[in-house]
Design an enzyme around this catalytic site. Structure first.
Site, PDB file in Angstrom:
ATOM      1  CB  CYS A  31      -0.967  -0.042   1.176  1.00  0.00           C
ATOM      2  SG  CYS A  31      -2.378   1.075   0.986  1.00  0.00           S
ATOM      3  CG  HIS A  63      -3.590  -3.575   3.615  1.00  0.00           C
ATOM      4  ND1 HIS A  63      -2.407  -3.227   4.226  1.00  0.00           N
ATOM      5  CD2 HIS A  63      -4.056  -2.438   3.028  1.00  0.00           C
ATOM      6  CE1 HIS A  63      -2.168  -1.944   4.023  1.00  0.00           C
ATOM      7  NE2 HIS A  63      -3.147  -1.433   3.306  1.00  0.00           N
TER       8      HIS A  63
END
Length: 489
Positions: free
Chosen positions: A330, A426
């Protein structure tokens, strides 16, 4: 009729989240339809919900303890710190605004209606709602307009149990002092207390327990011994992050960014017997490692500057020259690229930052936040699942070598030499087959750990732990039908 009970703490990190999770599982095991609720949370460790929003990680764990799907209404106000003085405000799962602490003090009274609406929706689905406060009601300077502790309890008519942490010392003063600073109306909402995190012979605290009852007039519901397996459950507060000190065949280093987010990504790796995860604190150099992971962050450009201040950019270059591998998740993925452009000032002051230049990609911050759960495969066909929770679009030549295929589209990027990778996903290490394949590529031994089973068994063990030391029937008797309970709207 739905009943509700709120646990508030004498301070932050006294164990409220874990206690609520354990009580959720204990009452669910008794056949009750239980739901968690937290009016206001502050955390950069968030989960994507079944209804397409985000909530604090603790409430997602508590929903798992209840064996129910997550909902944005379990945590209607989520504050995600972006700077020392400001945070992103998320209302009922969606980004509302950015506010400084001073601005938020003016904003929060307007959020009470949404908080009560969410509570009513949750209460309409349950026999019992277990509510977690935030910080401490003893912070009476924050009482005006409060929606996190006594302000919510008063508005909804919810009885409160106060939790003190004996492990940090001074627990008698914690509880008695809280009673001393509360006004009479708020103090009357507290129906008793719990003492948490006791190490050793609990009977040695009998006199202290009686002293608290005598000075407060509140009933003591039990002293909870230290639960040693709490580290197996996803943590929400960044200050709880600890390194795995066991010896391991493979070393994974994770620099602790100042706004690190979704750091529970690493929990499954920490349980692997052949892996040592070193969480590198500011002021320390990156150690010699097989892999360095740059984690997610709530402020990519801000934490990129922080990373450089620590000299970790130099360490990363040295790590790569030694043949080490690097993975960005991310915000860490964004940092590894050539540039990060935030023309609208979504995460701070508008501007463009030069990235680390280890991936041939560029990122532009966009107002739309991606909040979605996904499934897919890696390049070798191993199945995986995870979630996206990010602002920004990333593109460039290295995306021609993606890490994953997610629902028919490529995701992520890989450097030409194959040593640097990045992606937005994630939660991927929670998928056992993918985690094993990933670690095998690093040379780690294969394990048979089933991560989700480990978490579920730990919740059952926590529930059994609480059953032994707390009179749950007495707690349930204290819970009451809220003044603003179901039906929801």
């Amino acid at each position: 009729m739905t009943k509700a009970l709120m646990l508030q703490g004498t301070g932050s990190n006294v164990g409220k989240s874990v206690l609520v999770a354990g009580l959720c599982r204990a009452f669910a095991n008794r056949g009750l339809n239980v739901r968690p609720f937290k009016p206001q949370n502050m955390s950069n460790n968030a989960a994507v919900t079944g209804d397409g929003g985000e909530i604090g990680r603790a409430q997602a764990l508590q929903a798992l303890a209840c064996r129910v799907e997550t909902s944005v209404h379990m945590n209607p106000v989520l504050l995600k710190p972006e700077t020392e003085k400001g945070a992103q405000v998320v209302l009922q799962g969606q980004r509302l605004t950015h506010a400084t602490a001073r601005d938020y003090a003016k904003l929060k009274p307007t959020l009470l209606a949404g908080v009560l609406d969410s509570f009513n929706r949750i209460a309409s689905q349950a026999d019992l709602v277990l509510i977690e406060g935030a910080g401490s009601p003893a912070e009476v300077n924050l009482r005006k307009g409060d929606i996190a502790n006594m302000g919510f309890a008063e508005a909804a008519g919810i009885p409160v149990i106060l939790v003190g942490d004996i492990d940090r010392g001074g627990v008698i003063a914690q509880v008695v002092g809280t009673k001393a600073v509360l006004d009479a109306t708020d103090a009357a909402l507290i129906k008793g207390f719990l003492i948490n995190k006791f190490r050793g012979d609990v009977s040695l605290f009998d006199d202290g327990f009686a002293t608290i009852e005598e000075h407060t007039g509140w009933k003591g519901f039990g002293t909870v011994p230290w639960f040693g397996d709490a580290h197996k459950l996803p943590a929400e507060d960044a200050w709880e992050i600890r390194s795995d000190n066991r010896p391991g065949q493979i070393v994974i280093a994770v620099p602790l960014l100042s706004r690190i987010a979704n750091f529970d990504d690493f929990d499954p790796l920490k349980l692997e017997p052949g892996v040592r995860v070193e969480m590198v604190r500011p002021g320390s150099p990156l150690p010699v490692a097989d892999l360095v992971i740059l984690a997610g962050t709530k402020s990519t450009r801000g934490d990129l500057a922080f990373l450089r201040e620590q000299g970790w950019d130099v360490d990363l270059e040295a790590h790569r020259r030694r043949g080490g591998r690097i993975l960005g998740i991310c915000g860490g993925y964004q940092m590894l690229g050539r540039t990060i452009d935030d023309p609208e000032g979504i995460e701070g002051a508008p501007g463009l930052s030069q990235g680390l230049g280890m991936l041939e990609v560029d990122t532009v911050m966009r107002p739309k936040k991606h909040l979605t759960r996904v499934t897919g495969t890696d390049r070798e066909g191993n199945s995986l699942s995870g979630y996206e929770i990010h602002i920004g679009e990333t593109d460039g030549p290295d995306r021609a070598r993606p890490l994953f295929e997610i629902e028919g589209r490529p995701e992520g990027a890989t450097s030409e030499d194959g040593r640097v990778e990045g992606a937005y996903l994630h939660g991927i290490f929670g998928e056992d087959s993918y985690r094993r394949a990933f670690l095998q590529r690093l040379g780690a031994p294969v394990s048979n750990i089933a991560y989700s089973t480990e978490v579920d068994q730990t919740l059952d063990a926590l529930a059994a732990h609480l059953e032994q030391v707390i009179d749950l029937d007495a707690l349930l008797a204290v819970a009451s039908v809220p003044d603003r309970g179901p039906p929801g709207t």
